[in-house]
Design a protein around this motif. Structure first.
Motif, PDB file in Angstrom:
ATOM      1  N   VAL A 427       0.761  -1.091  -0.067  1.00  0.00           N
ATOM      2  CA  VAL A 427       0.018  -0.146   0.103  1.00  0.00           C
ATOM      3  C   VAL A 427       0.931   1.355  -0.109  1.00  0.00           C
ATOM      4  N   ARG A 428       2.001   1.139   0.873  1.00  0.00           N
ATOM      5  CA  ARG A 428       2.639   2.422   0.879  1.00  0.00           C
ATOM      6  C   ARG A 428       3.474   2.641  -0.541  1.00  0.00           C
ATOM      7  N   GLU A 429       4.064   1.520  -1.225  1.00  0.00           N
ATOM      8  CA  GLU A 429       4.501   1.716  -2.190  1.00  0.00           C
ATOM      9  C   GLU A 429       3.749   2.477  -3.409  1.00  0.00           C
ATOM     10  N   LEU A 430       2.447   1.866  -3.344  1.00  0.00           N
ATOM     11  CA  LEU A 430       1.602   2.462  -4.291  1.00  0.00           C
ATOM     12  C   LEU A 430       1.274   3.867  -4.016  1.00  0.00           C
ATOM     13  N   ILE A 431       1.140   4.428  -2.825  1.00  0.00           N
ATOM     14  CA  ILE A 431       0.919   5.619  -2.471  1.00  0.00           C
ATOM     15  C   ILE A 431       2.125   6.658  -2.878  1.00  0.00           C
ATOM     16  N   LYS A 432       3.535   6.020  -2.902  1.00  0.00           N
ATOM     17  CA  LYS A 432       4.624   6.671  -3.124  1.00  0.00           C
ATOM     18  C   LYS A 432       4.700   6.879  -4.529  1.00  0.00           C
ATOM     19  N   GLU A 433       3.817   6.184  -5.553  1.00  0.00           N
ATOM     20  CA  GLU A 433       3.660   6.075  -6.703  1.00  0.00           C
ATOM     21  C   GLU A 433       2.704   7.316  -7.226  1.00  0.00           C
ATOM     22  N   GLY A 434       1.818   7.988  -6.109  1.00  0.00           N
ATOM     23  CA  GLY A 434       0.986   8.820  -6.347  1.00  0.00           C
ATOM     24  C   GLY A 434      -0.355   8.151  -6.250  1.00  0.00           C
ATOM     25  N   VAL A 435      -0.616   7.054  -5.970  1.00  0.00           N
ATOM     26  CA  VAL A 435      -2.044   6.499  -5.924  1.00  0.00           C
ATOM     27  C   VAL A 435      -2.702   6.960  -4.406  1.00  0.00           C
ATOM     28  N   PRO A 436      -4.017   7.636  -4.494  1.00  0.00           N
ATOM     29  CA  PRO A 436      -4.398   8.228  -3.166  1.00  0.00           C
ATOM     30  C   PRO A 436      -4.600   6.938  -2.256  1.00  0.00           C
ATOM     31  N   GLU A 450      -0.895  -7.988  -7.478  1.00  0.00           N
ATOM     32  CA  GLU A 450      -1.341  -7.402  -8.737  1.00  0.00           C
ATOM     33  C   GLU A 450      -2.033  -6.071  -8.960  1.00  0.00           C
ATOM     34  N   ALA A 451      -2.013  -5.633  -7.674  1.00  0.00           N
ATOM     35  CA  ALA A 451      -2.522  -4.172  -7.461  1.00  0.00           C
ATOM     36  C   ALA A 451      -1.841  -3.188  -8.282  1.00  0.00           C
ATOM     37  N   ILE A 452      -0.388  -3.570  -8.393  1.00  0.00           N
ATOM     38  CA  ILE A 452       0.448  -2.682  -9.100  1.00  0.00           C
ATOM     39  C   ILE A 452       0.262  -2.483 -10.546  1.00  0.00           C
ATOM     40  N   ALA A 453      -0.083  -3.838 -10.954  1.00  0.00           N
ATOM     41  CA  ALA A 453      -0.548  -3.864 -12.430  1.00  0.00           C
ATOM     42  C   ALA A 453      -1.931  -3.197 -12.607  1.00  0.00           C
ATOM     43  N   VAL A 454      -2.788  -3.310 -11.884  1.00  0.00           N
ATOM     44  CA  VAL A 454      -4.058  -2.504 -11.976  1.00  0.00           C
ATOM     45  C   VAL A 454      -3.710  -0.996 -11.997  1.00  0.00           C
ATOM     46  N   ALA A 455      -2.989  -0.166 -11.008  1.00  0.00           N
ATOM     47  CA  ALA A 455      -2.634   1.010 -10.905  1.00  0.00           C
ATOM     48  C   ALA A 455      -1.539   1.256 -12.395  1.00  0.00           C
ATOM     49  N   ASN A 456      -0.964   0.485 -12.753  1.00  0.00           N
ATOM     50  CA  ASN A 456      -0.209   0.942 -14.224  1.00  0.00           C
ATOM     51  C   ASN A 456      -0.987   1.160 -15.219  1.00  0.00           C
ATOM     52  N   LEU A 457      -1.982   0.314 -15.156  1.00  0.00           N
ATOM     53  CA  LEU A 457      -3.243   0.431 -16.335  1.00  0.00           C
ATOM     54  C   LEU A 457      -3.564   1.701 -16.385  1.00  0.00           C
ATOM     55  N   ALA A 458      -3.788   2.302 -15.187  1.00  0.00           N
ATOM     56  CA  ALA A 458      -4.293   3.501 -14.966  1.00  0.00           C
ATOM     57  C   ALA A 458      -3.366   4.592 -15.324  1.00  0.00           C
ATOM     58  N   THR A 459      -1.993   4.489 -15.204  1.00  0.00           N
ATOM     59  CA  THR A 459      -0.972   5.487 -15.331  1.00  0.00           C
ATOM     60  C   THR A 459      -0.847   5.367 -16.928  1.00  0.00           C
ATOM     61  N   ARG A 460      -0.837   4.143 -17.584  1.00  0.00           N
ATOM     62  CA  ARG A 460      -0.567   4.187 -19.212  1.00  0.00           C
ATOM     63  C   ARG A 460      -2.013   4.695 -20.017  1.00  0.00           C
TER      64      ARG A 460
END
Ligand SMILES: Cc1cc2nc3c(=O)[nH]c(=O)nc-3n(C[C@H](O)[C@H](O)[C@H](O)COP(=O)(O)OP(=O)(O)OC[C@H]3O[C@@H](n4cnc5c(N)ncnc54)[C@H](O)[C@@H]3O)c2cc1C
Length: 555
Positions: A427-436, A450-460
Motif C-alpha cells: 500500500v505504501r509503495e502505491l501511495i509513493k507512486e501517487g495513488v491516493p 497485482e494491484a501494481i498492474a491495475v495501477a499501471n493500467l491507469a497510469t498508461r
C-alpha cells in the motif's frame, strides 16, 4: 505479469479441449472444481475445467466467507473436520493473504442463552487445541464490562461476559477465481459459460462430455480419460445425466444473508451469536460500511438455479440481530441486499435438523467412471481437491500405467495476487507512486501483488485512472483488468462477483453500470445490442433481488 485470462483465452481453450483428448475434465467452476483443476494441472495432467456460468456463481459466492475451523462443529463432535479445517485456514492465510484475512470474533454470553460461560471457555480452549495452538492468536475470555467496552451497542441486559477467538474471513468469489486462474497458469484449459449437457460412452465407459458454449453458441465434445463432477448443489443432476437411476447423494439446504448499513446496527467487529429464535449459531460481520448478517439453514429441494431469499428469511435474520443489538430496530427497509445459496450437504436421513447434517465430503465413482465429489466446505476445498486428484491419478494409472506426481505444491505456492509478504508495504509503495491512499488500500485488498498492474493500467491510459463514478472507490482500470486477466464476460460478472457493488452499494451500483458496460464493450468487442443485453441482464438480477425483499413485519 500473469498470463491473459480472457474471452480470447477462453475461446482458444475451448478449441483446444475439443481438438485433443484431455487427461481429466472437471465439471463445475466453484471452489471445489477450480481447486481440483489447479491441483491436477500442477501435477502435470492435461486438464480442462468447464463452468456453466461464471466462476463461483453457484454456492461459492454466497457463503458466509469464513475460512474457519468451525467452532459450532465442536457441539456435534466433528473434531477431525475442525482439525483439518484449522490446518487449511493456516494454509490459505499464507497462500492468499490478500483474500483471506484473520478476524477476531466476539462471542457474547447472555443469561438464558444456549451456551453459558463455562461451556464457551471449554469450547474455545478445544478450538485452539485443534489448531495445535497455531491459530492467529489464542482465545481469551472477557468480563461483562470488557465485552461492553468492545461492543457498546450490544444488549447489556443479562450479559454475563464473553470470549474472543480467531478465524479468517475471505472474498469467496475472488478466491475461486484465483484458483481458476492458477489452474490456467499451470496449463489447464479453462472456460466459463460452458455447460456440460450430456455424456459420451463407449462399451459402458464414459469417454467424453458434450459442452455447450454459452457465448459462441456452439456445442463441442471433450474427450477425457477421467471426468470429475464437482458441481456442488448440481451434483445429483449431473449424476442423473450420466445414470438416470443414480441415488441422490445430497440434501441441500438454503442459507440466506442480508447486508445492512453498519451504522444502523453499530457493531464494532465480528460477532458470533446464538439466535434467540432457535438457538442456531449466527454471525454479524463488519464489511466496510456495511454489516452482513447470516445465515439461515432450511431444506431446499427445488432446482438450485431458483434459490432466492424470501421475506421470512429476512425477518428471521433481522429479529435475531435486533435481539443482540436492541437499539438497532432493524426493519426490512434497512436491507441493502439479500442473497441465498445452497449448501451441498451430504444426505444423512438420520440427521434430523439441517444444522446436524455433516459438513464432510464424499467421493463416489459411478460404474461408468464418473467421479463425483459431494459435500464439503469452502474452507477445506484445497484438501478435498488433493484427495480427489489422488483418485483421478489412480484411475489414470489403471488405464495406462503412467506415473503421476503424488502431490502438487498447492499448500505452498501462492495463488495469483498472493505473492506478497507485506500488504501494508505494498500500500505504501502505491501511495509513493501517487495513488491516493483509499485507492491503494482498496486495490491491494482486492488484487494483492497485482494491484501494481491495475495501477499501471491507469497510469498508461489516463481515462482509466478514475473511479467508476462519484462515491465509489472502484476504478475504471479494474474493469479492464477484470476483462483481460479475470475472464469477466458480463456486467453481472463485474458487479456481483468481482467488485461486490451488488451487495455493498445501496443502489447495487446501478448508477455506474453503464460505465461498466461501456468498458466491457470496448474490451470484448461488443456491438450496441450486446452491450444493452448485458446491462439489462444485470438490472433484471437487481430487480429479482429487490422483489424478494418485500417488507415483512419485524418485531
Ligand atoms: C449460506 C452458506 C454459507 C456458507 N458459509 C460457509 C463458510 O462460511 N465457510 C465455509 O467454509 N463454507 C461455507 N459454506 C459452504 C461452501 O460455500 C460450499 O461448500 C462451497 O462453496 C461449495 O463449492 P462447490 O464448488 O462444491 O459448489 P459451487 O460453488 O456451487 O460450484 C458448482 C458449480 O458447478 C456449476 N455447474 C452446475 N452444473 C454444471 C454443468 N452442467 N456444467 C458445468 N458446470 C456446472 C455451477 O454453475 C457452479 O458454479 C456455506 C454455504 C452456504 C450456502
Amino acid at each position: 505479469m500473469d498470463p491473459l485470462f480472457s474471452a480470447e483465452t477462453r475461446r482458444a481453450d475451448l478449441d483446444a479441449m475439443a481438438a485433443a483428448p484431455v487427461d481429466v475434465l472437471v465439471i463445475g467452476g466453484g471452489a471445489t472444481g477450480a481447486g481440483i483443476a489447479r491441483d491436477a494441472a500442477m501435477r502435470g495432467l492435461r486438464t480442462a475445467l468447464v463452468e456453466a456460468a461464471d466462476f463461483g456463481s453457484g454456492t461459492s459466492s454466497r457463503s458466509t466467507r469464513l475460512i474457519h475451523g468451525g467452532l459450532r462443529y465442536l457441539e456435534h463432535g466433528w473434531l477431525r473436520l475442525v482439525f483439518e479445517a484449522s490446518r487449511e485456514r493456516g494454509i490459505l492465510l499464507r497462500i492468499a493473504p490478500h483474500l483471506v484475512r484473520p478476524v477476531a470474533f466476539l462471542f457474547p454470553v447472555h443469561a438464558g442463552g444456549r451456551i453459558g460461560r463455562g461451556r464457551l471457555a471449554a469450547g474455545l480452549w478445544l478450538y485452539d487445541l485443534l489448531s495445535a495452538f497455531r491459530n492467529v492468536h489464542s482465545h481469551r475470555m472477557l468480563s461483562r464490562r470488557a465485552v461492553l467496552r468492545a461492543e457498546p451497542r450490544l444488549r447489556d441486559r443479562g450479559l454475563r461476559g464473553g470470549g474472543v477467538y480467531y478465524d479468517a474471513w475471505c472474498d469467496d468469489a475472488r478466491l475461486v477465481l484465483a484458483n481458476a486462474r492458477a489452474a490456467h497458469r499451470g496449463g489447464a484449459l479453462v472456460a466459463s459459460y460452458a455447460a456440460v449437457t450430456g455424456f459420451e460412452k463407449a462399451g459402458g465407459e464414459l469417454r467424453g462430455a458434450v459442452v455447450q458454449d454459452g457465448v459462441g453458441g456452439r456445442g463441442v465434445t471433450v474427450h477425457a480419460r477421467a471426468i470429475v463432477n464437482a458441481t456442488g448443489p448440481w451434483s445429483d443432476a449431473i449424476r442423473h445425466l450420466e445414470d438416470p437411476d443414480a441415488a441422490p447423494l445430497l440434501r441441500p439446504t438454503k442459507g440466506v444473508h442480508v447486508a445492512v448499513p453498519r451504522h444502523r446496527i453499530g457493531n464494532e467487529g465480528a460477532i458470533t451469536m446464538t439466535s434467540p429464535l432457535d438457538g442456531r449459531v449466527m454471525f454479524v460481520l463488519p464489511w466496510g460500511a456495511v454489516t452482513i448478517i447470516g445465515t439461515t439453514d432450511t431444506d431446499f429441494a427445488d432446482d438450485p438455479a431458483t434459490v432466492t431469499p424470501v421475506g421470512s428469511d429476512v425477518t428471521y435474520l433481522l429479529r435475531s440481530a435486533n435481539a443482540f443489538f436492541p437499539d438497532a430496530r432493524l426493519t426490512a427497509g434497512d436491507v441493502i441486499a439479500a442473497w441465498a445459496g445452497l449448501r451441498p450437504l451430504l444426505h444423512a436421513a438420520e440427521a434430523g435438523s439441517t444444522a446436524a447434517v455433516p459438513r464432510e465430503h464424499r467421493i463416489v465413482e459411478s460404474p461408468a467412471g464418473l467421479i463425483t465429489i459431494a459435500g464439503g466446505k469452502l474452507t477445506t476445498y484445497r484438501a478435498m481437491a488433493a484427495e480427489l486428484v489422488d483418485v483421478v491419478a489412480a484411475r489414470l494409472h489403471r488405464i495406462d500405467g503412467r506415473p503421476i506426481a503424488p502431490r502438487a505444491p498447492t499448500a505452498t505456492q501462492p495463488l495469483p495476487g498472493g505473492e506478497v509478504g507485506d500488504l501494508e508495504l505494498l500500500v505504501r509503495e502505491l501511495i509513493k507512486e501517487g495513488v491516493p491512499e483509499s485507492v491503494a488500500s482498496h486495490l491491494v485488498d482486492r488484487y494483492g501483488s497485482e494491484a501494481i498492474a491495475v495501477a499501471n493500467l491507469a497510469t498508461r491510459e489516463r481515462a482509466l485512472g478514475a473511479p467508476l463514478g462519484p462515491g465509489t472507490t472502484t476504478q475504471r482500470a479494474e474493469v479492464v483488468h477484470q476483462a483481460r486477466r479475470e475472464m469477466a464476460l458480463s456486467v453481472s460478472d463485474v458487479m456481483i462477483r468481482r467488485t461486490d457493488l451488488f451487495r455493498r452499494d445501496p443502489r447495487q451500483g446501478t448508477e455506474v453500470t453503464p460505465v461498466v458496460a461501456g468498458l466491457l464493450a470496448q474490451e470484448l468487442g461488443w456491438d450496441a445490442a450486446r452491450e444493452a443485453e448485458s446491462l439489462a441482464a444485470y438490472l433484471a438480477e437487481v430487480q429479482r433481488m429487490r422483489q424478494a425483499l418485500t417488507p415483512a413485519p419485524v418485531s
